[in-house]
Design a protein around this motif. Structure first.
Motif, PDB file in Angstrom:
ATOM      1  N   GLN A 118      21.564  35.199  62.589  1.00  0.00           N
ATOM      2  CA  GLN A 118      23.010  35.292  62.803  1.00  0.00           C
ATOM      3  C   GLN A 118      23.471  36.692  63.201  1.00  0.00           C
ATOM      4  O   GLN A 118      24.473  36.846  63.869  1.00  0.00           O
ATOM      5  N   LYS A 119      22.705  37.708  62.789  1.00  0.00           N
ATOM      6  CA  LYS A 119      23.125  39.066  63.166  1.00  0.00           C
ATOM      7  C   LYS A 119      22.251  39.577  64.316  1.00  0.00           C
ATOM      8  O   LYS A 119      22.751  40.083  65.303  1.00  0.00           O
ATOM      9  N   ALA A 120      20.950  39.427  64.144  1.00  0.00           N
ATOM     10  CA  ALA A 120      20.025  39.867  65.199  1.00  0.00           C
ATOM     11  C   ALA A 120      18.693  39.162  65.002  1.00  0.00           C
ATOM     12  O   ALA A 120      18.368  38.771  63.880  1.00  0.00           O
ATOM     13  N   ALA A 149      25.118  32.330  63.782  1.00  0.00           N
ATOM     14  CA  ALA A 149      26.396  32.974  63.484  1.00  0.00           C
ATOM     15  C   ALA A 149      26.750  32.763  62.023  1.00  0.00           C
ATOM     16  O   ALA A 149      26.305  31.795  61.408  1.00  0.00           O
ATOM     17  N   SER A 150      27.530  33.688  61.489  1.00  0.00           N
ATOM     18  CA  SER A 150      28.091  33.461  60.158  1.00  0.00           C
ATOM     19  C   SER A 150      29.397  34.226  60.058  1.00  0.00           C
ATOM     20  O   SER A 150      29.653  35.156  60.840  1.00  0.00           O
ATOM     21  N   ARG A 152      30.209  36.279  57.858  1.00  0.00           N
ATOM     22  CA  ARG A 152      29.954  37.672  57.479  1.00  0.00           C
ATOM     23  C   ARG A 152      29.323  38.487  58.611  1.00  0.00           C
ATOM     24  O   ARG A 152      29.465  39.695  58.667  1.00  0.00           O
ATOM     25  N   ALA A 153      28.556  37.824  59.494  1.00  0.00           N
ATOM     26  CA  ALA A 153      27.806  38.582  60.510  1.00  0.00           C
ATOM     27  C   ALA A 153      28.435  38.527  61.897  1.00  0.00           C
ATOM     28  O   ALA A 153      28.146  39.365  62.744  1.00  0.00           O
ATOM     29  N   ASN A 156      25.798  36.004  67.086  1.00  0.00           N
ATOM     30  CA  ASN A 156      24.728  36.670  67.832  1.00  0.00           C
ATOM     31  C   ASN A 156      24.659  36.069  69.235  1.00  0.00           C
ATOM     32  O   ASN A 156      23.999  35.064  69.470  1.00  0.00           O
ATOM     33  N   ARG A 440      27.081  41.064  70.333  1.00  0.00           N
ATOM     34  CA  ARG A 440      27.473  40.310  69.132  1.00  0.00           C
ATOM     35  C   ARG A 440      28.984  40.244  69.041  1.00  0.00           C
ATOM     36  O   ARG A 440      29.647  41.271  69.223  1.00  0.00           O
ATOM     37  N   ALA A 442      32.013  40.300  66.819  1.00  0.00           N
ATOM     38  CA  ALA A 442      32.157  40.874  65.475  1.00  0.00           C
ATOM     39  C   ALA A 442      32.642  39.831  64.475  1.00  0.00           C
ATOM     40  O   ALA A 442      33.320  38.861  64.836  1.00  0.00           O
ATOM     41  N   ALA A 443      32.305  40.061  63.219  1.00  0.00           N
ATOM     42  CA  ALA A 443      32.790  39.197  62.136  1.00  0.00           C
ATOM     43  C   ALA A 443      34.309  39.291  62.071  1.00  0.00           C
ATOM     44  O   ALA A 443      34.875  40.359  62.321  1.00  0.00           O
TER      45      ALA A 443
END
Lengths: 450, 89
Positions: A118-120, A149-150, A152-153, A156, A440, A442-443
């Motif tokens: 989800q982030k990288a 994806a989330s 919090r993150a 991606n 990405r 952003a959250a």
């Protein structure tokens, strides 16, 4: 003492209205299977699954007979394979080990050919993602999923871009079998660790060694209960759905507890989801129509679905000591006769389905689209859907089948519980530049809750 | 262990005799019995308990199913727990 009315109500719910346990899913941790070589890891993965779940089907049959309630599927979910195979990166070999283990214990699907990116994505996860089409094309029972994806993150978008190509390649490699590989590939935002339903099940890294998660079902039971109040107001509609969901979930809780004891595993959760099947009388769309729509897909559909989803949760939550998984209403197009008919008649569009996913679990599910849909359009659909999940702090998912060689108006047949689907129209306005940017998203602001 | 047996189908001579005969032979005690006609169908409900030495639940379920098939009735047995789970908090 239980009275006769109650006994006959239970029997009617099971015999006539398709009340069943959709799945008993054993979650198995594979962390202790990582070996010195790729081969050793594959062997230990196979052995652990077979040893842990060898009695799963027998126990399912036994419980089904004891309580007289059908248990449709017995399944296994495992720790994300991208992590288990990180050192040796023999991912397809591991997929084949999962497939063989499943075959040995007679389980029809295993979930966990998964990466959480989800982030990288790390280098080993990039390698893993590239193996997904081959893994799905060379196995029968393995299901793959990604968390891209989330809340919090953020999202991606590098992986989102890649997934457009991966989904198309999976469709191509399995085109001789109705592109069925894509029916076993789910792209999530806010994926959950304890989902018992395929194809998106995996055993989260924070879970215990062996866990039993149970998914109930009962769209037919809810629809039949609503038929008893044709003129009731919406408060009454909610009450009827809540009472029915409570009863259905109590059966799930009973089965989950019994199965955990018999299999010497820990009880995880009951997933409240209303899961349809292509059978007549087992449709979520028909519940919405019973509430008062001429057809699912028209104005009012999102409101009815929101009402249904909320009432199911309110009714179910008290019926189980641990509610989890996806827990809502599923709207897979190919697996729901009401959705199939509405999509075929042109009254249910992919855009309306997207709106519906904002108020229910899970997402754009089992939707067949033209085979010539471009990779960047598929990626952009994933990004749209992930945005809904990320911003609304809920799980969303995409399971699209770009049906090779087929166009709008054609049908694609998967068979069994996966059903059949009309090819739905997709906007071909190009999102190429947006998708090509990468990076990405952003959250959202409200993810910062601490 | 306690269970409910339900018998549903067309009314005819000897249903209770046949079912209770089978249960007696298999050491299963009938604790309660009621019958009614619902929507034109004969419906009998028995609350039963398994005595010591009775065969397994699976085996009794199979025998009852066979009995039902031979009499053109739908006979099923379910563990009491499912009814209590659904209808009692």
């Amino acid at each position: 003492m239980i009275n006769n009315y109650e006994i006959l109500e239970t029997i009617k719910m099971i015999n006539e209205h398709h009340l069943d346990i959709r799945t008993i899913t054993m979650g198995i941790s594979l962390f202790d299977c990582i070996g010195a070589t790729g081969k050793a890891t594959a062997r230990r993965v196979y052995e652990k699954i077979v040893n842990s779940a060898k009695d799963l089907v027998n126990v399912g049959n036994k419980i089904s007979k004891m309580y007289g309630v059908p248990i449709v599927n017995n399944r296994v979910s495992v720790t994300p394979i991208s992590i288990i195979g990180a050192t040796h990166q023999n991912y397809v070999e591991l997929a084949k080990a999962l497939d063989r283990a499943c075959s040995e214990i007679n389980v029809n699907f295993i979930g966990g050919y998964t990466a959480l990116v989800q982030k990288a994505a790390t280098a080993f996860e990039d390698v893993f993602i590239d193996t997904i089409p081959e893994a799905l094309a060379t196995t029968e029972r393995v299901c793959a999923s990604l968390n891209i994806a989330s809340t919090r993150a953020g999202i991606n978008m590098d992986v989102v871009r890649k997934m457009g190509h991966i989904i198309k390649e999976t469709a191509r490699l399995t085109s001789h079998k109705s592109s069925i590989g894509c029916a076993k590939l789910v792209v999530f935002a806010n994926a959950v660790d304890d989902n018992p339903f395929m194809a998106g099940a995996f055993h989260g890294v924070g879970e215990g060694d062996r866990i039993i998660n149970v998914g109930v079902s009962g769209p037919g039971v809810v629809k039949t209960a609503l038929e008893s109040i044709p003129d009731g107001d919406l408060a009454q509609v909610c009450e009827v759905i809540k009472k029915t969901a409570f009863k259905v979930t109590r059966v799930g809780q009973l089965v989950a507890r019994t199965a955990s004891e018999m299999l010497n595993a820990n009880f995880g959760i009951v997933d409240l989801s209303l899961a349809p099947t292509p059978a007549v009388g087992d449709s979520v769309a028909h519940i919405l129509e019973e509430i008062g729509l001429e057809s699912v897909g028209g104005a009012g559909t999102t409101a009815c679905l929101a009402l249904l989803n909320d009432a199911v949760k309110k009714g179910g939550i008290m019926a189980s000591s641990h509610v989890g998984g996806l827990s809502g209403a599923f709207i897979p197009v190919s697996e729901d006769i009401g959705m199939i008919n509405a999509a075929n008649a042109g009254v249910l569009s992919i855009e309306k389905l997207e709106a519906m996913t904002a108020v229910c679990s899970v997402g754009l599910d089992m939707i067949a689209i033209p085979g010539d849909t471009s990779a960047e359009i598929i990626s952009a659909i994933i990004a749209d859907e992930a945005s809904i999940g990320v911003v609304n702090n809920k799980t969303t998912a995409v399971r699209l089948i770009p049906a090779v060689g087929l166009k709008v108006g054609d049908f694609i047949e998967f068979g069994g519980l996966l059903g059949r689907a009309p090819i739905m129209s997709v906007s071909n306005i190009s999102p190429l530049k947006f998708i090509s940017r990468g990076g990405r998203i952003a959250a959202p602001l409200h993810s910062n809750r601490n | 262990m306690k269970a409910f047996i339900t018998v549903i189908g067309k009314d005819k001579v000897g249903i209770i005799a046949q079912v209770s005969g089978l249960l007696a032979a298999e050491k299963i005690n009938i604790e309660d019995i009621s019958q009614t006609i619902l929507a034109g169908q004969f419906t009998m409900i028995m609350a039963v308990s398994f005595s010591e030495g009775a065969k397994s639940f699976d085996e009794i379920a199979r025998l009852l199913k066979e009995k039902g098939e031979s009499m053109d009735l739908e006979i099923s047995i379910r563990h009491m727990a499912i009814f209590e789970a659904m209808h009692r908090i």
